[in-house]
Scaffold this motif. Structure first.
Motif, short mmCIF file in Angstrom:
data_model
loop_
_atom_site.label_atom_id
_atom_site.label_comp_id
_atom_site.label_asym_id
_atom_site.label_seq_id
_atom_site.Cartn_x
_atom_site.Cartn_y
_atom_site.Cartn_z
N ARG A 45 0.85 -1.19 0.00
CA ARG A 45 0.00 0.00 0.00
C ARG A 45 0.88 1.24 0.00
N VAL A 46 0.61 2.13 -0.93
CA VAL A 46 1.33 3.40 -1.02
C VAL A 46 0.64 4.38 -0.08
N GLU A 47 1.37 4.91 0.90
CA GLU A 47 0.76 5.77 1.93
C GLU A 47 0.12 7.03 1.37
N GLU A 48 0.73 7.67 0.37
CA GLU A 48 0.25 8.96 -0.11
C GLU A 48 -1.19 8.92 -0.62
N ASP A 49 -1.55 7.86 -1.35
CA ASP A 49 -2.90 7.84 -1.93
C ASP A 49 -3.61 6.50 -1.76
N ASP A 50 -3.09 5.64 -0.91
CA ASP A 50 -3.68 4.33 -0.62
C ASP A 50 -3.77 3.40 -1.83
#
Length: 154
Positions: A45-50
């Motif tokens: 999961r990419v934290e910036e944009d989920d």
């Protein structure tokens, strides 16, 4: 061949890259260790944009090796196993001269084929040679160390 030449250019980590790679390495290793072979894919999961990225587990395992080299400050290149290299590319990867590589090829130490009058080195064969060479070097160092201890010099 141009695409392969670009792939052979190592990514040299800067100071910030080394720190980031070291931090990421421990987290990725921890994840793989706590989730042994549960699935063939890993979801990230990419934290910036989920955004969720679905990656092959084998790629994540390879990624840990890349991170380990970068964390140690080493440059990293990725070479497909089925790639064919020029003798100069092989020499660059081995950090030796091109004539030395040609000698290894002609001695049968590394598999290659001829395309016209040019030699093409199989990347997999080059990697096998590098593994065997590293093993021979470690064995020689171990023997030297044992001999030094035997002679009471250590």
């Amino acid at each position: 061949m141009a695409q392969l030449s670009a792939a052979l250019q190592p990514v040299q980590p800067g100071r910030e890259d080394v720190v980031a790679a070291d931090a990421a390495l421990s987290r990725v290793k921890e994840y793989l260790h706590s989730h042994p072979q549960q699935t063939d894919v890993v979801r990230v999961r990419v934290e910036e944009d989920d955004t969720v990225l679905v990656l092959p587990r084998a790629a994540v395992e390879l990624f840990t090796q890349i991170l380990a080299y970068m964390a140690a400050g080493h440059g990293v290149s990725v070479v497909p196993a089925d790639a064919e290299l020029t003798t100069q590319q092989a020499a660059d990867l081995l950090n030796v001269s091109r004539p030395y590589v040609i000698g290894l090829l002609e001695a049968g130490a590394i598999e290659y084929r001829k395309v016209g009058k040019h030699r093409r080195v199989k990347a997999a064969s080059l990697m096998e040679y590098m593994r065997n060479d590293d093993q021979r070097r470690r064995q020689a160092a171990d023997e030297l160390s044992a001999l030094t201890q035997e002679m009471g010099m250590a």
